[in-house]
Design an enzyme around this catalytic site. Structure first.
Site, mmCIF file in Angstrom:
data_model
loop_
_atom_site.group_PDB
_atom_site.id
_atom_site.type_symbol
_atom_site.label_atom_id
_atom_site.label_comp_id
_atom_site.label_asym_id
_atom_site.label_seq_id
_atom_site.Cartn_x
_atom_site.Cartn_y
_atom_site.Cartn_z
ATOM 1 N N HIS A 74 0.634 -1.162 -0.060
ATOM 2 C CA HIS A 74 -0.091 -0.033 0.026
ATOM 3 C C HIS A 74 0.893 1.132 -0.124
ATOM 4 O O HIS A 74 0.483 2.290 -0.708
ATOM 5 C CB HIS A 74 -0.767 -0.120 1.394
ATOM 6 C CG HIS A 74 -1.875 1.209 1.397
ATOM 7 N ND1 HIS A 74 -2.686 1.586 0.618
ATOM 8 C CD2 HIS A 74 -1.559 2.281 1.872
ATOM 9 C CE1 HIS A 74 -3.297 2.628 0.922
ATOM 10 N NE2 HIS A 74 -2.624 3.095 1.630
ATOM 11 N N GLU A 131 0.201 -12.913 -20.080
ATOM 12 C CA GLU A 131 0.165 -12.549 -18.568
ATOM 13 C C GLU A 131 0.599 -13.950 -17.940
ATOM 14 O O GLU A 131 0.690 -14.111 -16.601
ATOM 15 C CB GLU A 131 -1.411 -12.177 -17.997
ATOM 16 C CG GLU A 131 -1.612 -10.979 -18.487
ATOM 17 C CD GLU A 131 -3.160 -10.686 -17.967
ATOM 18 O OE1 GLU A 131 -3.074 -9.718 -16.944
ATOM 19 O OE2 GLU A 131 -4.308 -11.100 -18.458
ATOM 20 N N ASP A 182 0.031 -9.827 -13.410
ATOM 21 C CA ASP A 182 -0.277 -11.215 -13.457
ATOM 22 C C ASP A 182 0.958 -12.179 -13.922
ATOM 23 O O ASP A 182 1.134 -13.150 -13.256
ATOM 24 C CB ASP A 182 -1.544 -11.525 -14.250
ATOM 25 C CG ASP A 182 -2.754 -11.441 -13.407
ATOM 26 O OD1 ASP A 182 -2.788 -11.939 -12.548
ATOM 27 O OD2 ASP A 182 -3.783 -10.735 -14.252
ATOM 28 N N CYS A 195 1.005 -3.053 -19.833
ATOM 29 C CA CYS A 195 0.228 -2.192 -19.013
ATOM 30 C C CYS A 195 0.178 -2.696 -17.603
ATOM 31 O O CYS A 195 -0.841 -2.003 -16.981
ATOM 32 C CB CYS A 195 -0.965 -2.311 -19.875
ATOM 33 S SG CYS A 195 -1.685 -4.195 -19.575
HETATM 34 C C1 PEP Z 1 -1.933 -7.244 -15.296
HETATM 35 O O1 PEP Z 1 -2.128 -8.379 -14.401
HETATM 36 O O2 PEP Z 1 -0.791 -6.569 -15.228
HETATM 37 C C2 PEP Z 1 -2.975 -6.458 -15.780
HETATM 38 C C3 PEP Z 1 -2.583 -4.931 -16.309
HETATM 39 O O3 PEP Z 1 -4.321 -6.646 -15.488
HETATM 40 P P1 PEP Z 1 -5.071 -6.830 -14.036
HETATM 41 O O4 PEP Z 1 -4.091 -5.860 -13.091
HETATM 42 O O5 PEP Z 1 -6.420 -5.969 -14.375
HETATM 43 O O6 PEP Z 1 -5.239 -8.172 -13.567
HETATM 44 MG MG MG Z 2 -3.932 -9.152 -15.352
#
Ligand code: PEP
Ligand code: MG
Length: 598
Positions: free
Chosen positions: A226, A461, A486, A533
């Site tokens: 956090h 991922e 992920d 991302c």
């Molecule tokens: C990720 O897994 O990096 C991603 C961008 O998707 P989320 O965080 O929404 O699972």
């Molecule tokens: Mg993800």
């Protein structure tokens, strides 16, 4: 900033008073150096102010006598004196909460006023009066009285949970005052300081005054803690997980270097000057605007992660070149029924219309799973949900029971994109292998999306899709976007929802970087874009490493864009590649970060 007098130098705190010139301090003690995980790129110097700890439970039994006045007839344990001390402690807590509220203003002031009134509750005063009359010390009387109220409130159920936490907070503060130790919680300072804590809870950080807090240093937590997320969002440099740092005493001057992930106690003037000069250069670069590029002109699109139309203004204000991750499931987490075609067209169009023709908006199709359950996408019971039916799988499993939902979404994206200015791309989450990617491309094509133009892609991922990005991109898939949150979870076998394995959730790990490199190389070989991302894109130093690994778009929280833009503008592509080579050659996440920053 005066010559050789480092202070807070980030662009987010331009008018910060300089207060940290330690050059004339006599008898400087030996330096102490602590290493952790840095958040941001700034280097700042200032005195440590420690977060107050909750006091230990006061001893049961009668109040002690006054050792300074043994002959006093009221001793031992003068009830009148203990009662007065207890009531004074409660009054002091109420006054302190009000003063903090006045300083914070807005909704925080209302919250703290309500808490101050709780501290003044006459029933609590009666409780401590009765207990001190029975011979308890002021601190013990407060402790027992609040414990009784805690139990009464807690019995009223979840609705009162917030009040129970408020009550416990008041109790800890009042016991501290009555025991003569500092109150727990944020320190009160009029001068800027470096906040030092074991870790920070959301309730602590809500009250942080950005004008006073130069940097955050915690002994615990990792890059996704956090504290780290908050520091990034607020633009405050931080070093988290710096083991041993709690040994620093209040007031100790420290140099916090977020880029290096270090905290140096009693730093030399030379060390401060060097760190701050580098940091000033990064801040100046971050202040630039315009599209993302390295100093020698390699374009790296800087895009925003959004959850809906309400996030668009912030993305535009940050100069995002579009959206790299539109988390559409965020719109429907509370919906019992699948969203209609019309409702989706409306909301997608609202997002698209925020951007011009030169922008790209990447829509991620619904990412349903145990961490983000969508009531209208049934998934069944799973013993190990992180490894279960989620992402694109949720729409292919169960003999395609949920496929119609995905089809409606793709049709809605197509419809909204048809009359909007930006280039709209779509991508599917959690794709493991070529057949899944081809299945998605087929469905998207059937829904009228332009697969041939390269606007239909997948999220990488899992290690499987990273390592087979070559064959996947040799097919119809137009681009890959690495979800490093992920990807890290599945590479490290560390559940991203589980604090106990939080330190393993570090995208700096060389294993994760090698997988990013594999996907980046596959993108370059196929002549198709590879982007990131996940949260990794928001770390300025890591962003440079990702570019060095072949990534050509970075999508992040809008608040991170300026620093990432600045970090890229300060380095050539070759330098990014050299950083990537050093980082991937390291043994651990911590070593990789250090090697990249060296
Ligand atoms: C990720 O897994 O990096 C991603 C961008 O998707 P989320 O965080 O929404 O699972
Ligand atoms: Mg993800």
């Amino acid at each position: 900033m005066a010559d050789g007098a480092p202070g807070r130098d980030g662009p987010d705190n331009p008018d910060h008073p300089d207060h940290s010139d330690c050059s004339d301090r006599p008898d400087r003690p030996a330096q102490d150096r602590y290493e952790g995980v840095g958040v941001g790129t700034a280097a700042v110097a200032g005195p440590v102010a420690r977060m107050g700890q909750a006091p230990p439970e006061p001893a049961a039994g009668p109040a002690p006598g006054d050792p300074g006045d043994p002959g006093d007839p009221g001793d031992p344990g003068d009830p009148g004196r203990e009662r007065a001390a207890a009531l004074a402690a409660l009054a002091a807590v109420a006054a302190d909460l009000r003063a903090r509220g006045t300083a914070a203003g807005g909704a925080t002031a209302d919250v703290l006023e309500a808490q101050a009134m709780m501290a003044e509750d006459p029933e609590l005063a009666d409780g401590v009066t009765g207990r001190t009359a029975a011979g308890l010390s002021a601190a013990r009387a407060i402790h027992e009285t609040f414990a009784e109220f805690h139990d009464t409130l807690a019995a009223l159920g979840d609705y009162m949970a917030g009040r129970v936490a408020d009550l416990d907070d008041i109790a800890a503060r009042a016991v501290a005052v009555a025991s003569g130790v500092p109150m727990p919680g944020l320190p009160r300072r009029d001068e800027p300081y470096v906040l030092l804590a074991a870790d920070l809870a959301p309730a602590d950080t809500a009250l942080l005054d950005r004008r006073l807090v130069l940097a955050l240093v915690t002994a615990e937590g990792g890059p996704t803690s956090h504290t780290a997320i908050l520091a990034r969002a607020m633009g405050i440099p931080a070093v988290v997980g710096a083991a041993g740092v709690l040994a620093l005493a209040d007031g100790t001057p420290v140099l916090v270097d977020a880029a290096a992930g270090t905290v140096v106690a009693n730093p030399s003037t030379e060390a401060m000057e060097a760190a701050v000069a580098r940091s000033c250069a990064a801040a100046a670069a971050a202040a630039r605007t315009g599209p993302g590029r390295t100093s020698d002109g390699t374009a790296v699109k800087l895009l925003a992660n959004i959850g809906g139309p309400e996030d668009v203004p912030e993305a535009l204000a940050a100069g995002a070149e579009g959206v790299g991750l539109f988390r559409t499931e965020f719109l429907y987490l509370d919906s019992d029924a699948p969203p209609s075609f019309e409702a989706q067209v409306k909301v997608y169009k609202e997002v698209f219309d925020g951007f011009g023709a030169d922008a790209r908006v990447v829509v991620r199709t619904l990412d349903a799973g145990a961490d983000k359950p969508l009531p209208f996408v049934p998934l069944g019971e799973e013993p190990n949900p992180a490894l279960g039916v989620r992402g694109l799988r949720a729409f292919r499993a169960f003999e395609g029971r949920n496929e119609a939902i995905l089809r409606t979404q793709l049709l809605a994206v197509r419809e909204a994109a048809g009359t909007s200015a930006p280039e709209v791309w779509v991508m599917a989450p959690m794709v493991d292998e070529l057949p899944e990617a081809e299945w998605f491309c087929d469905l998207a094509a059937a829904c009228g999306l332009d697969v041939a133009a390269g606007r239909v892609g997948i999220m990488v991922e899992t290690p499987a899709s990273a390592l087979t990005a070559g064959p996947i991109l040799a097919g119809r898939t137009g681009f890959v976007s690495l979800g490093t949150n992920d990807l890290t979870q599945y590479t490290m076998a560390a559940d991203r929802m589980l604090g106990a394995v939080g330190p393993l959730q570090d995208p700096w790990h060389p294993a994760v970087l090698k997988l990013v490199g594999a996907a980046g190389a596959a993108g370059a070989a196929a002549g198709k874009p590879a982007g990131v991302c996940g949260e990794a894109a928001a770390d300025p130093l890591l962003a440079c490493v990702l570019v060095g690994l072949g990534v050509r778009s970075l999508s992040m929280a809008p608040s991170a864009i300026a620093e990432v833009r600045g970090a890229l503008a300060a380095r050539t592509l070759k330098e990014c590649q050299a950083m990537a080579a050093r980082a991937t050659g390291a043994a651990t996440a911590r070593d990789a970060r250090r090697a990249a920053g060296a």
